[in-house]
Design a protein around this motif. Structure first.
Motif, mmCIF file in Angstrom:
data_model
loop_
_atom_site.group_PDB
_atom_site.id
_atom_site.type_symbol
_atom_site.label_atom_id
_atom_site.label_comp_id
_atom_site.label_asym_id
_atom_site.label_seq_id
_atom_site.Cartn_x
_atom_site.Cartn_y
_atom_site.Cartn_z
ATOM 1 N N PRO A 78 0.816 -1.216 0.000
ATOM 2 C CA PRO A 78 0.000 0.000 0.000
ATOM 3 C C PRO A 78 0.851 1.269 0.000
ATOM 4 O O PRO A 78 1.948 1.288 0.554
ATOM 5 C CB PRO A 78 -0.808 -0.091 1.295
ATOM 6 C CG PRO A 78 -0.757 -1.512 1.687
ATOM 7 C CD PRO A 78 0.538 -2.057 1.172
ATOM 8 N N TYR A 79 0.329 2.312 -0.600
ATOM 9 C CA TYR A 79 0.991 3.616 -0.627
ATOM 10 C C TYR A 79 0.672 4.342 0.672
ATOM 11 O O TYR A 79 -0.485 4.501 1.039
ATOM 12 C CB TYR A 79 0.485 4.434 -1.815
ATOM 13 C CG TYR A 79 1.022 5.843 -1.849
ATOM 14 C CD1 TYR A 79 2.292 6.098 -2.356
ATOM 15 C CD2 TYR A 79 0.271 6.908 -1.378
ATOM 16 C CE1 TYR A 79 2.801 7.390 -2.390
ATOM 17 C CE2 TYR A 79 0.776 8.203 -1.410
ATOM 18 C CZ TYR A 79 2.033 8.432 -1.912
ATOM 19 O OH TYR A 79 2.527 9.704 -1.937
ATOM 20 N N ILE A 80 1.709 4.796 1.357
ATOM 21 C CA ILE A 80 1.548 5.571 2.588
ATOM 22 C C ILE A 80 2.041 6.987 2.313
ATOM 23 O O ILE A 80 3.210 7.205 1.995
ATOM 24 C CB ILE A 80 2.364 4.970 3.754
ATOM 25 C CG1 ILE A 80 1.912 3.564 4.088
ATOM 26 C CG2 ILE A 80 2.315 5.885 4.969
ATOM 27 C CD1 ILE A 80 0.704 3.455 4.963
ATOM 28 N N GLN A 81 1.138 7.942 2.441
ATOM 29 C CA GLN A 81 1.516 9.353 2.307
ATOM 30 C C GLN A 81 2.201 9.759 3.616
ATOM 31 O O GLN A 81 1.676 9.508 4.695
ATOM 32 C CB GLN A 81 0.264 10.196 2.068
ATOM 33 C CG GLN A 81 0.553 11.665 1.957
ATOM 34 C CD GLN A 81 -0.628 12.520 2.342
ATOM 35 O OE1 GLN A 81 -1.221 12.312 3.398
ATOM 36 N NE2 GLN A 81 -0.972 13.465 1.504
ATOM 37 N N ASN A 82 3.381 10.364 3.512
ATOM 38 C CA ASN A 82 4.104 10.801 4.698
ATOM 39 C C ASN A 82 4.939 12.029 4.351
ATOM 40 O O ASN A 82 4.828 12.559 3.252
ATOM 41 C CB ASN A 82 4.973 9.663 5.253
ATOM 42 C CG ASN A 82 5.984 9.182 4.239
ATOM 43 O OD1 ASN A 82 6.764 9.958 3.704
ATOM 44 N ND2 ASN A 82 5.977 7.884 3.954
ATOM 45 N N VAL A 83 5.763 12.470 5.245
ATOM 46 C CA VAL A 83 6.548 13.691 5.047
ATOM 47 C C VAL A 83 7.407 13.629 3.779
ATOM 48 O O VAL A 83 7.667 14.653 3.156
ATOM 49 C CB VAL A 83 7.407 14.007 6.296
ATOM 50 C CG1 VAL A 83 8.506 12.971 6.481
ATOM 51 C CG2 VAL A 83 7.963 15.411 6.245
ATOM 52 N N LEU A 84 7.818 12.447 3.355
ATOM 53 C CA LEU A 84 8.643 12.319 2.155
ATOM 54 C C LEU A 84 7.818 12.206 0.875
ATOM 55 O O LEU A 84 8.326 12.476 -0.212
ATOM 56 C CB LEU A 84 9.563 11.097 2.265
ATOM 57 C CG LEU A 84 10.600 11.138 3.381
ATOM 58 C CD1 LEU A 84 11.401 9.844 3.408
ATOM 59 C CD2 LEU A 84 11.512 12.337 3.229
ATOM 60 N N THR A 85 6.555 11.787 0.987
ATOM 61 C CA THR A 85 5.747 11.548 -0.212
ATOM 62 C C THR A 85 4.544 12.469 -0.325
ATOM 63 O O THR A 85 3.838 12.430 -1.331
ATOM 64 C CB THR A 85 5.241 10.093 -0.238
ATOM 65 O OG1 THR A 85 4.400 9.860 0.898
ATOM 66 C CG2 THR A 85 6.399 9.105 -0.236
ATOM 67 N N ASN A 86 4.304 13.299 0.672
ATOM 68 C CA ASN A 86 3.139 14.186 0.679
ATOM 69 C C ASN A 86 3.245 15.188 -0.465
ATOM 70 O O ASN A 86 4.197 15.961 -0.542
ATOM 71 C CB ASN A 86 3.048 14.916 2.020
ATOM 72 C CG ASN A 86 1.752 15.675 2.186
ATOM 73 O OD1 ASN A 86 0.987 15.869 1.236
ATOM 74 N ND2 ASN A 86 1.483 16.116 3.395
ATOM 75 N N ALA A 95 -5.106 9.547 9.229
ATOM 76 C CA ALA A 95 -6.065 8.439 9.237
ATOM 77 C C ALA A 95 -5.396 7.161 8.742
ATOM 78 O O ALA A 95 -5.852 6.053 9.036
ATOM 79 C CB ALA A 95 -7.289 8.770 8.384
ATOM 80 N N GLN A 96 -4.301 7.309 8.028
ATOM 81 C CA GLN A 96 -3.563 6.142 7.529
ATOM 82 C C GLN A 96 -2.985 5.300 8.665
ATOM 83 O O GLN A 96 -2.627 4.147 8.455
ATOM 84 C CB GLN A 96 -2.421 6.593 6.618
ATOM 85 C CG GLN A 96 -2.892 7.309 5.381
ATOM 86 C CD GLN A 96 -1.724 7.897 4.644
ATOM 87 O OE1 GLN A 96 -1.332 7.394 3.612
ATOM 88 N NE2 GLN A 96 -1.133 8.949 5.208
ATOM 89 N N LEU A 97 -2.882 5.893 9.837
ATOM 90 C CA LEU A 97 -2.415 5.109 10.984
ATOM 91 C C LEU A 97 -3.401 4.005 11.310
ATOM 92 O O LEU A 97 -3.038 3.012 11.949
ATOM 93 C CB LEU A 97 -2.209 6.023 12.205
ATOM 94 C CG LEU A 97 -1.087 7.050 12.074
ATOM 95 C CD1 LEU A 97 -1.114 8.006 13.251
ATOM 96 C CD2 LEU A 97 0.257 6.350 11.956
ATOM 97 N N ASP A 98 -4.647 4.155 10.873
ATOM 98 C CA ASP A 98 -5.670 3.126 11.090
ATOM 99 C C ASP A 98 -5.954 2.318 9.827
ATOM 100 O O ASP A 98 -6.325 1.159 9.914
ATOM 101 C CB ASP A 98 -6.957 3.773 11.603
ATOM 102 C CG ASP A 98 -6.757 4.447 12.948
ATOM 103 O OD1 ASP A 98 -6.106 3.844 13.829
ATOM 104 O OD2 ASP A 98 -7.228 5.590 13.113
ATOM 105 N N THR A 99 -5.793 2.935 8.647
ATOM 106 C CA THR A 99 -6.072 2.222 7.387
ATOM 107 C C THR A 99 -4.853 1.509 6.840
ATOM 108 O O THR A 99 -4.971 0.705 5.920
ATOM 109 C CB THR A 99 -6.593 3.193 6.313
ATOM 110 O OG1 THR A 99 -5.549 4.111 5.961
ATOM 111 C CG2 THR A 99 -7.840 3.924 6.770
#
Length: 110
Positions: A78-86, A95-99
């Motif tokens: 899965p793709y996780i949006q974070n400080v490097l990919t935002n 919300a990704q912390l739950d999904t």
């Protein structure tokens, strides 16, 4: 199950949810967000070491590590949006912390 078992038993074809559910058999993903800052840093260091080590193994095995002269890493989770990919002006979507990023590619890259 440990991470080596995860690697050996993950089916060749899987969707994002199947990937996350299979990983949850090796790592209690929900517990990560309740770790202290120091524990998160320790876990990040371990994950980064594994990433670097596995990239070296891929290179040693002759797997593609470049595309058109640029570093390339194939990833199927899965793709996780974070400080490097935002790619937005706002904060990352926590919300990704739950999904666990399931549906993230469609939401953020679609």
């Amino acid at each position: 199950m440990n991470l080596i078992d995860f690697a050996k038993t993950l089916p060749a074809d899987f969707d994002e949810l199947e990937f996350v559910n299979h990983l949850k058999q090796s790592v209690n993903l929900s517990q990560i967000k309740s770790l202290s800052k120091a524990e998160v840093n320790n876990l990040f260091d371990a994950a980064q070491f594994l990433t670097d080590y596995i990239l070296l193994v891929r290179e040693h095995q002759g797997q593609e590590v470049e595309e058109d002269g640029h570093p390339y890493v194939m990833y199927r989770g899965p793709y996780i949006q974070n400080v490097l990919t935002n790619q937005t002006d706002g904060p990352s979507d926590f919300a990704q912390l739950d999904t666990f990023g399931v549906g993230g590619a469609d939401k953020y890259l679609g």
